[in-house]
Design a protein around this motif. Structure first.
Motif, PDB file in Angstrom:
ATOM      1  N   ALA A   1       0.827  -1.209   0.000  1.00  0.00           N
ATOM      2  CA  ALA A   1       0.000   0.000   0.000  1.00  0.00           C
ATOM      3  C   ALA A   1       0.859   1.256   0.000  1.00  0.00           C
TER       4      ALA A   1
ATOM      5  N   SER B   1      -5.091   3.734   3.865  1.00  0.00           N
ATOM      6  CA  SER B   1      -6.154   2.746   4.087  1.00  0.00           C
ATOM      7  C   SER B   1      -6.824   2.340   2.770  1.00  0.00           C
ATOM      8  N   GLU B   2      -6.978   3.286   1.854  1.00  0.00           N
ATOM      9  CA  GLU B   2      -7.561   2.990   0.545  1.00  0.00           C
ATOM     10  C   GLU B   2      -6.622   2.096  -0.269  1.00  0.00           C
TER      11      GLU B   2
ATOM     12  N   GLU C   1      -4.384  -0.006   1.022  1.00  0.00           N
ATOM     13  CA  GLU C   1      -4.420  -1.340   1.643  1.00  0.00           C
ATOM     14  C   GLU C   1      -5.688  -2.086   1.234  1.00  0.00           C
ATOM     15  N   ALA C   2      -6.813  -1.396   1.190  1.00  0.00           N
ATOM     16  CA  ALA C   2      -8.077  -2.022   0.790  1.00  0.00           C
ATOM     17  C   ALA C   2      -7.995  -2.539  -0.639  1.00  0.00           C
TER      18      ALA C   2
ATOM     19  N   ARG D   1      -5.928  -5.767  -0.459  1.00  0.00           N
ATOM     20  CA  ARG D   1      -6.650  -6.788   0.319  1.00  0.00           C
ATOM     21  C   ARG D   1      -7.877  -7.289  -0.418  1.00  0.00           C
ATOM     22  N   ASP D   2      -8.666  -6.377  -0.987  1.00  0.00           N
ATOM     23  CA  ASP D   2      -9.961  -6.742  -1.562  1.00  0.00           C
ATOM     24  C   ASP D   2      -9.917  -7.070  -3.057  1.00  0.00           C
ATOM     25  N   SER D   3      -9.004  -6.461  -3.800  1.00  0.00           N
ATOM     26  CA  SER D   3      -8.968  -6.655  -5.252  1.00  0.00           C
ATOM     27  C   SER D   3      -7.838  -7.561  -5.731  1.00  0.00           C
TER      28      SER D   3
END
Length: 181
Positions: free
Chosen positions: A18, A40-41, A43-44, A47-49
């Motif tokens: 990230a 945080s965006e 990392e998301a 993590r998510d994509s």
């Protein structure tokens, strides 16, 4: 050192992945995100994509590192529709600004291209902001321009400017197939 990460290693490296993405966007990289862009965006996103694809085997993520510091990353998407399983797609070639001009991007791409060949994916595609500093690297690695789309993506600086993107491809010779008698 260049190496592909397992899903558990991607999860453990989320903060550094990230940070690499965020630093590149802050430095002007057009890789899908617009300022302001929080850690945080970033990392998301991984993590998510990204992580689910690595876990399923449909995506490979490489990192470059110097000691404990992650210096760059690139991804190869192998998840293609049934009529496109002969190709793969490059995503998110990122090198932290402090580590650029050291051959890291080239080394990451060479690892990616070797894997694409091992996966019998003779066609590798990507898109890059038109005129971006990565475009000559891709050309030097054998990628050719397929075309350009104007106004394709918002500029990462948050000004609302729309930048063109250039689609590129690289073909490798297909392996010989046995001839039936």
């Amino acid at each position: 050192m260049i190496r592909a990460l397992s899903a558990s290693e991607v999860a453990a490296a989320l903060p550094q992945l990230a940070a690499t993405l965020r630093e590149c966007v802050e430095a002007g990289a057009s890789v899908g995100f617009v300022m302001p862009f929080a850690q945080s965006e970033a990392e998301a996103f991984f993590r998510d994509s990204v992580l689910p694809g690595v876990a399923s085997g449909g995506r490979v993520l490489w990192v470059a590192s110097e000691g404990p510091t992650l210096t760059g990353t690139v991804q190869l998407s192998l998840e293609m529709m049934p009529n496109q399983r002969h190709r793969a797609e490059v995503s998110k070639l990122l090198v932290r600004p402090a580590f650029r001009r050291r051959g890291i991007a080239r080394a990451l791409m060479q690892a990616l291209l070797a894997r694409a060949a091992a996966e019998q994916r003779p066609l590798v595609t990507l898109d890059t902001r038109s005129g971006d500093s990565a475009q000559p690297l891709y050309a030097a690695l054998g990628f050719e321009v397929a075309g350009e789309i104007p106004g394709f993506a918002l500029a990462p600086d948050g000004t609302g400017r729309r930048d063109a993107t250039t689609y590129m491809y690289r073909t490798a010779p297909e392996p010989a197939r046995p001839v039936s008698p």
